[in-house]
Scaffold this motif. Structure first.
Motif, short mmCIF file in Angstrom:
data_model
loop_
_atom_site.label_atom_id
_atom_site.label_comp_id
_atom_site.label_asym_id
_atom_site.label_seq_id
_atom_site.Cartn_x
_atom_site.Cartn_y
_atom_site.Cartn_z
N THR A 38 15.90 27.05 117.01
CA THR A 38 16.83 28.13 117.31
C THR A 38 18.18 27.50 117.55
O THR A 38 18.31 26.28 117.66
N LYS A 39 19.22 28.32 117.65
CA LYS A 39 20.55 27.78 117.90
C LYS A 39 20.57 27.01 119.22
O LYS A 39 21.26 26.02 119.34
N ARG A 40 19.83 27.44 120.21
CA ARG A 40 19.80 26.74 121.50
C ARG A 40 19.22 25.33 121.36
O ARG A 40 19.62 24.42 122.05
N ASP A 41 18.27 25.14 120.44
CA ASP A 41 17.63 23.84 120.28
C ASP A 41 18.58 22.76 119.77
O ASP A 41 18.35 21.58 120.00
N VAL A 42 19.62 23.12 119.05
CA VAL A 42 20.48 22.12 118.43
C VAL A 42 21.75 21.87 119.23
O VAL A 42 22.58 21.07 118.84
N VAL A 43 21.92 22.52 120.36
CA VAL A 43 23.09 22.28 121.20
C VAL A 43 22.91 20.93 121.88
O VAL A 43 21.89 20.68 122.51
N PRO A 44 23.90 20.04 121.75
CA PRO A 44 23.76 18.72 122.37
C PRO A 44 23.70 18.84 123.89
O PRO A 44 24.24 19.78 124.47
N PRO A 45 23.04 17.88 124.56
CA PRO A 45 22.94 17.95 126.01
C PRO A 45 24.28 17.75 126.69
O PRO A 45 25.18 17.13 126.14
N THR A 46 24.41 18.29 127.89
CA THR A 46 25.60 18.10 128.70
C THR A 46 25.45 16.78 129.45
O THR A 46 24.43 16.54 130.08
#
Length: 161
Positions: A38-46
């Protein structure tokens, strides 16, 4: 401040590329089936730095970075980390080079409430530590060093596993 702006620019550049790839797959109607993402899965970590004396609550999208100075002054630094229930925490140090005289001069103590503690002294090529539960306390203790002594310091990351 200029360094932070440059890092933010690089982050946004890569973030936009990732979103473009995900959107391209969405247009094909296959991203969630083909990649199982999902789009959330590919967001890099903070990623952020954690100071001495802090209590940090981490989630799966965060990486806490800790480091030491290389000064000769005495130091007592305590950092406390908590992750989500049922998850372990990982401590990874790719740069770990404390005073060569050992634990009597400088050490990092990793404590897990109810599970014990581990000491790290001198230098190590790589430290990979996994907690038994979701709590971790990291203490860095250093005695005052003479002009002939040094501390190379450390740079580590704490993540939710």
């Amino acid at each position: 401040m200029q360094q932070n702006g440059k890092q933010l620019g690089i982050f946004l550049f890569y973030f936009c590329i990732v979103l473009q790839v995900v959107n391209a797959f969405d247009e094909l109607g296959s991203s969630s089936h083909f990649l199982n993402l999902t789009k959330r899965d590919v967001v890099p970590p903070t990623r952020y730095f954690v100071n001495c004396g802090s209590i940090t609550v981490l989630d799966e999208t965060e990486i806490a970075m800790i480091y030491s100075d290389t000064e000769r002054t005495s130091l007592k630094c305590k950092r406390t980390f908590q992750g989500p229930d049922g998850r372990a925490l990982g401590l990874t140090c790719q740069n770990f080079n404390l005073n060569p005289r050992g634990c009597k001069r400088e050490k990092m103590i990793v404590k897990e409430p109810g599970f014990g503690k581990s000491k790290f002294c001198r230098s190590a090529s790589n430290i990979d530590y996994i907690s038994a539960d979701n709590n971790l306390i990291i203490n860095h203790v250093r005695k005052s060093l003479s002009n002939k002594e040094c501390s190379g310091g450390y740079f580590c990351e704490v993540t939710v596993l």
